[in-house]
Structure formats: structure tokens, C-alpha cells
Design a protein around this motif. Structure first.
Motif, PDB file in Angstrom:
ATOM      1  N   UNK A 186      -0.114  -7.644  10.936  1.00 24.13           N
ATOM      2  CA  UNK A 186      -1.093  -8.643  11.327  1.00 24.13           C
ATOM      3  C   UNK A 186      -0.834  -9.074  12.541  1.00 24.13           C
ATOM      4  N   UNK A 187       0.676  -9.560  12.607  1.00 28.07           N
ATOM      5  CA  UNK A 187       1.068 -10.381  13.660  1.00 28.07           C
ATOM      6  C   UNK A 187       1.012  -9.709  14.791  1.00 28.07           C
ATOM      7  N   UNK A 188       1.479  -8.498  15.102  1.00 26.83           N
ATOM      8  CA  UNK A 188       1.476  -7.533  16.219  1.00 26.83           C
ATOM      9  C   UNK A 188       0.235  -6.908  16.652  1.00 26.83           C
ATOM     10  N   UNK A 189      -0.727  -6.573  15.442  1.00 31.12           N
ATOM     11  CA  UNK A 189      -1.890  -5.837  16.115  1.00 31.12           C
ATOM     12  C   UNK A 189      -3.163  -6.818  15.830  1.00 31.12           C
ATOM     13  N   UNK A 190      -3.061  -7.929  14.968  1.00 34.76           N
ATOM     14  CA  UNK A 190      -4.238  -8.642  14.594  1.00 34.76           C
ATOM     15  C   UNK A 190      -4.310  -9.841  15.611  1.00 34.76           C
ATOM     16  N   UNK A 191      -5.279 -10.642  15.107  1.00 36.54           N
ATOM     17  CA  UNK A 191      -5.727 -12.162  15.640  1.00 36.54           C
ATOM     18  C   UNK A 191      -5.781 -12.988  14.578  1.00 36.54           C
ATOM     19  N   UNK A 192      -5.885 -14.480  14.946  1.00 39.20           N
ATOM     20  CA  UNK A 192      -6.471 -15.458  14.282  1.00 39.20           C
ATOM     21  C   UNK A 192      -5.534 -15.666  12.865  1.00 39.20           C
ATOM     22  N   UNK A 193      -6.470 -16.328  12.071  1.00 41.07           N
ATOM     23  CA  UNK A 193      -5.608 -16.658  10.806  1.00 41.07           C
ATOM     24  C   UNK A 193      -5.559 -15.363   9.887  1.00 41.07           C
ATOM     25  N   UNK A 194      -4.380 -15.138   9.185  1.00 38.42           N
ATOM     26  CA  UNK A 194      -3.915 -14.178   8.429  1.00 38.42           C
ATOM     27  C   UNK A 194      -4.255 -14.630   6.977  1.00 38.42           C
ATOM     28  N   UNK A 195      -4.911 -14.103   6.185  1.00 38.90           N
ATOM     29  CA  UNK A 195      -5.404 -14.494   4.520  1.00 38.90           C
ATOM     30  C   UNK A 195      -4.788 -13.512   3.780  1.00 38.90           C
ATOM     31  N   UNK A 242      -8.154 -11.544  11.747  1.00 44.83           N
ATOM     32  CA  UNK A 242      -9.319 -11.709  12.227  1.00 44.83           C
ATOM     33  C   UNK A 242      -9.307 -10.977  13.504  1.00 44.83           C
ATOM     34  N   UNK A 243      -8.461  -9.713  13.504  1.00 43.81           N
ATOM     35  CA  UNK A 243      -8.684  -9.148  14.988  1.00 43.81           C
ATOM     36  C   UNK A 243      -9.644  -8.097  14.879  1.00 43.81           C
ATOM     37  N   UNK A 244      -9.531  -6.936  15.923  1.00 48.69           N
ATOM     38  CA  UNK A 244     -10.627  -6.002  16.086  1.00 48.69           C
ATOM     39  C   UNK A 244     -10.495  -4.622  14.985  1.00 48.69           C
ATOM     40  N   UNK A 245      -9.498  -4.951  14.119  1.00 49.47           N
ATOM     41  CA  UNK A 245      -9.384  -3.871  13.206  1.00 49.47           C
ATOM     42  C   UNK A 245      -8.880  -2.477  13.655  1.00 49.47           C
ATOM     43  N   UNK A 246      -8.837  -1.393  12.853  1.00 50.23           N
ATOM     44  CA  UNK A 246      -8.309  -0.217  13.090  1.00 50.23           C
ATOM     45  C   UNK A 246      -9.395   0.756  13.724  1.00 50.23           C
ATOM     46  N   UNK A 290      -1.559   1.621  -1.615  1.00 51.51           N
ATOM     47  CA  UNK A 290      -2.114   0.760  -0.812  1.00 51.51           C
ATOM     48  C   UNK A 290      -3.292   1.755   0.060  1.00 51.51           C
ATOM     49  N   UNK A 291      -4.254   0.723   0.384  1.00 47.70           N
ATOM     50  CA  UNK A 291      -5.503   1.349   1.304  1.00 47.70           C
ATOM     51  C   UNK A 291      -5.685   0.547   2.061  1.00 47.70           C
ATOM     52  N   UNK A 292      -6.713   1.116   3.124  1.00 50.82           N
ATOM     53  CA  UNK A 292      -7.219   0.345   3.976  1.00 50.82           C
ATOM     54  C   UNK A 292      -8.542  -0.129   3.416  1.00 50.82           C
ATOM     55  N   UNK A 293      -8.617  -1.141   2.899  1.00 50.02           N
ATOM     56  CA  UNK A 293      -9.836  -1.560   2.321  1.00 50.02           C
ATOM     57  C   UNK A 293     -11.128  -1.921   3.431  1.00 50.02           C
ATOM     58  N   UNK A 294     -11.015  -2.469   4.496  1.00 50.90           N
ATOM     59  CA  UNK A 294     -12.042  -2.632   5.264  1.00 50.90           C
ATOM     60  C   UNK A 294     -11.328  -2.302   6.906  1.00 50.90           C
ATOM     61  N   UNK A 295     -12.180  -1.741   7.573  1.00 52.06           N
ATOM     62  CA  UNK A 295     -11.800  -1.177   9.034  1.00 52.06           C
ATOM     63  C   UNK A 295     -11.769  -2.735   9.763  1.00 52.06           C
ATOM     64  N   UNK A 296     -12.809  -3.322   9.644  1.00 49.80           N
ATOM     65  CA  UNK A 296     -12.964  -4.524  10.749  1.00 49.80           C
ATOM     66  C   UNK A 296     -13.949  -5.533  10.018  1.00 49.80           C
ATOM     67  N   UNK A 297     -13.298  -6.619   9.994  1.00 43.62           N
ATOM     68  CA  UNK A 297     -11.944  -7.154  10.295  1.00 43.62           C
ATOM     69  C   UNK A 297     -11.175  -6.417   9.444  1.00 43.62           C
ATOM     70  N   UNK A 298      -9.843  -6.096   9.668  1.00 47.09           N
ATOM     71  CA  UNK A 298      -9.133  -5.205   8.793  1.00 47.09           C
ATOM     72  C   UNK A 298      -8.502  -6.024   7.375  1.00 47.09           C
ATOM     73  N   UNK A 299      -8.679  -5.364   6.521  1.00 51.14           N
ATOM     74  CA  UNK A 299      -7.916  -5.677   5.166  1.00 51.14           C
ATOM     75  C   UNK A 299      -7.459  -4.587   4.555  1.00 51.14           C
ATOM     76  N   UNK A 300      -6.104  -4.753   4.226  1.00 49.75           N
ATOM     77  CA  UNK A 300      -5.291  -4.066   3.550  1.00 49.75           C
ATOM     78  C   UNK A 300      -4.895  -4.280   2.310  1.00 49.75           C
ATOM     79  N   UNK A 301      -5.097  -3.460   1.080  1.00 49.72           N
ATOM     80  CA  UNK A 301      -4.964  -3.966  -0.402  1.00 49.72           C
ATOM     81  C   UNK A 301      -4.013  -3.161  -0.656  1.00 49.72           C
ATOM     82  N   UNK A 302      -3.063  -3.943  -1.555  1.00 47.52           N
ATOM     83  CA  UNK A 302      -1.846  -3.211  -2.571  1.00 47.52           C
ATOM     84  C   UNK A 302      -2.220  -3.382  -3.713  1.00 47.52           C
TER      85      UNK A 302
END
Length: 335
Positions: free
Chosen positions: A236-245, A262-266, A304-316
Motif C-alpha cells: 500500500x505504501x509503494x503502490x497506493x495512495x492516501x489513507x490506508x484502512x 485510496x490508490x488507483x488499484x490493480x 488471501x484474496x483481492x477483494x476489490x480492484x479499485x480502490x484496492x482491498x486485500x483480504x486475509x
């Protein structure tokens, strides 16, 4: 070898032809000189045919041995290509089977060693980066003893986690197995990672927010879960933007940790391959982080899955129940 075999077989064939033909020619010469004149050319033809035939037989017999010798030689020089052929001779096929089996084992060992070196470099990078950030904080706060003490304690924790990662990498299994998983406080691991990564996000002008349920427990390996969370925060720090939740929830069978930014996602073309090795959203990326995160999560019985592409959400998803075959211990209270 082929030449020696051919010479030996040809000598035997010529000798056999002579032994059989010479007495007949002697008898034929005594009865009729014309038979001798006819028999000599036939003898020459027979000897020539025997030589040619033995050459063909020698070539056919020597080829499997030569191929097996070449395969053994390649294996000795580190080239594990299999033989791949069988010859219809049980003894030769057994040798070929043995060489192919050894080739597969050598290939697996070379692949495992190569992956260990790559994985080690990536897994060591995360705690080393966090440790460096803590040391930089200590240097910047040299005139504030309380800050130095706090950062020094955090740096020591990082050094201990680094030692744990090294121990894990050097273990015979080289992977965290489900057998080492135990019931642990998920909050403790998540808060530890937030503390470790907070300086990096602060310097980038970004922040992390922790929401959701608390006092959650799951059957995982502490070091493995810490590495997975660190990978997602680093991503999230390297590829994302904004606040990390960071959101924590649970279901009947799983504790779920979601990391969202809050980045552009995958990119759409990478969605189906985002957890594969060497797949990265940036040209300079290694493509190892998410692949290792998946390996570690799977080793603990989670996913672990990519739950949402944009904004990106990774779920463990972490198991709330113990691995099959092991009784569930009684709880002594909330974590």
C-alpha cells in the motif's frame, strides 16, 4: 565404445564364417575345382555381409549405453535434463528410470535453493527497512532521551523479528507449517505492524487507520502473519495512495483482515495473476511480496484474496479453529 563393440562382433562373425566355410571349401576342392571357384566369392560375400550386419547390430546396441552415459555426464556437470527415452530392455530401462528420478530430484533441489535465495532477500528486506527507519528516528531525536528510549525498544523488537525470520529461512522446512500455528491475538500482530510502519507513512505524508472488531484470535503463526501484514502495508505504501484502512472482522470460521488504500488499484490485466511470482504493477517491482504472502497464509490454513480492484482491498482470511486433528484448547479469556 561403438567402434570397440563393432570390431569385437565383426571379428567373432568373420571367425565363425571361416570356421564354417573353410572345411566345406576344402571338401569341395577335392571333388570339383569349379565348386571351389564358386565358393570363394560366396565366402567373401558372406564375410562382408557379416561385417556389415555386425556393424548395424553394434550401433543399435551401443546407442542406448551411449545415451545413458551422456545423461549421467550431464547430470554430473549440473545439467539435470532427463533421459526421456526407453529402450525395451529391462536393465537399460531401469538405469534410465534411475537417472530420470535423480534428475527430477536435482531439479527440485535447484529450484528450491533458487527460490530460497529470492524469498530470503525479500523477506529480510521488510524488517531491515523497518529497523533502518527506527534507527533514523533515534538519530533525529538524539536530544530527546524518552524518544530515543522508545525508538530503541522498537528497534530491538525489529532486530528480534529479523532473527526470527532468519531462523525460519534456515529451518529444514523453509516454510511455516500449519503444525507450528497456535491461537494468538490478531490485534497484537496488527498493532505491532502499524507501529513499525508508522514512521514510513508519516514521512510520506500518509496515515493508517485501524477499525473494526477487536480482541480477535486466530490459529496462525505469529511470524507468518506479521510478514503477511507487513507485505500488504508495504504494498500500500509503494503502490497506493492516501489513507490506508485496516479493517478487522470475523465470521463463524475466519478472522478477516482487510487492507485498503485510496490508490488507483490493480490493473485489470493483472487481477487474475496478482499473486503469481514475478507479477508486479510496477516495472521496478519484484513481484514476490504478494506471492510470499499467499504462501505463508496458505501454510497456516488461511487464504488471501483481492477483494476489490479499485480502490484496492486485500483480504486475509485466518482460521478461527485449530488445524484438523488437533484439539481446541480452552480459552483463558480475551487477548
Amino acid at each position: 565404445m561403438r567402434r570397440r563393440l563393432w570390431l569385437s562382433a565383426a571379428a567373432v562373425a568373420v571367425a565363425a564364417a571361416l570356421v564354417a566355410a573353410v572345411p566345406l571349401l576344402v571338401v569341395a576342392a577335392d571333388r570339383d575345382a569349379g565348386l571351389l571357384a564358386l565358393g570363394l566369392p560366396l565366402l567373401v560375400v558372406a564375410v562382408g555381409g557379416a561385417v556389415v550386419l555386425t556393424g548395424m547390430v553394434a550401433q543399435r546396441a551401443a546407442r542406448p549405453v551411449e545415451e545413458l552415459a551422456d545423461a549421467a555426464g550431464r547430470l554430473g556437470t549440473g545439467d539435470p535434463r532427463p533421459v526421456g527415452r526407453r529402450y525395451g530392455v529391462s536393465e537399460l530401462d531401469q538405469v534410465a528410470d534411475g537417472l530420470d528420478s535423480v534428475s527430477r530430484r536435482v531439479t527440485n533441489l535447484l529450484t528450491a535453493d533458487r527460490e530460497l535465495a529470492i524469498d530470503a532477500s525479500h523477506q529480510l528486506r521488510t524488517p531491515l527497512t523497518a529497523l533502518s527507519m527506527r534507527l533514523e528516528e533515534m538519530i533525529a531525536a538524539a536530544d530527546e532521551p524518552d524518544v530515543v528510549r522508545e525508538e530503541g525498544t522498537a528497534a530491538l523488537a525489529q532486530a528480534e523479528r529479523l532473527a526470527e525470520v532468519v531462523t525460519q529461512l534456515l529451518s529444514p522446512a523453509r516454510r511455516v507449517g500449519a503444525g507450528s500455528a497456535g491461537l494468538i491475538s490478531v490485534d497484537k500482530i496488527v498493532l505491532q505492524q502499524i507501529t513499525e510502519w508508522e514512521p514510513a507513512f508519516r514521512r510520506a505524508g500518509r496515515k493508517m487507520v485501524l477499525i473494526g472488531e477487536s480482541r480477535l484470535q486466530a490459529y496462525v503463526t505469529p511470524g507468518g502473519l506479521a510478514q503477511v501484514i507487513a507485505t500488504l502495508l508495504d504494498n500500500a505504501l509503494m503502490h497506493g495512495k492516501g489513507t490506508v484502512t485496516i479493517r478487522r472482522t470475523q465470521s463463524a470460521s475466519s478472522v478477516v483482515i482487510e487492507v485498503e488504500d485510496e490508490g488507483n488499484g490493480v490493473p485489470a490485466e493483472l487481477v487474475s495473476r496478482i499473486f503469481e511470482r514475478s507479477v508486479s504493477g510496477r516495472p521496478e517491482g519484484t513481484g514476490l511480496g504478494l506471492a510470499l504472502a499467499r504462501t505463508m497464509t496458505t501454510a497456516d490454513g488461511g487464504r488471501i484474496v483481492l477483494a476489490r480492484r479499485r480502490p484496492p482491498v486485500f483480504a486475509v482470511f485466518l482460521p478461527r479453529n485449530p488445524p484438523s486433528g488437533r484439539p481446541k484448547p480452552g480459552r483463558s479469556g480475551p487477548a
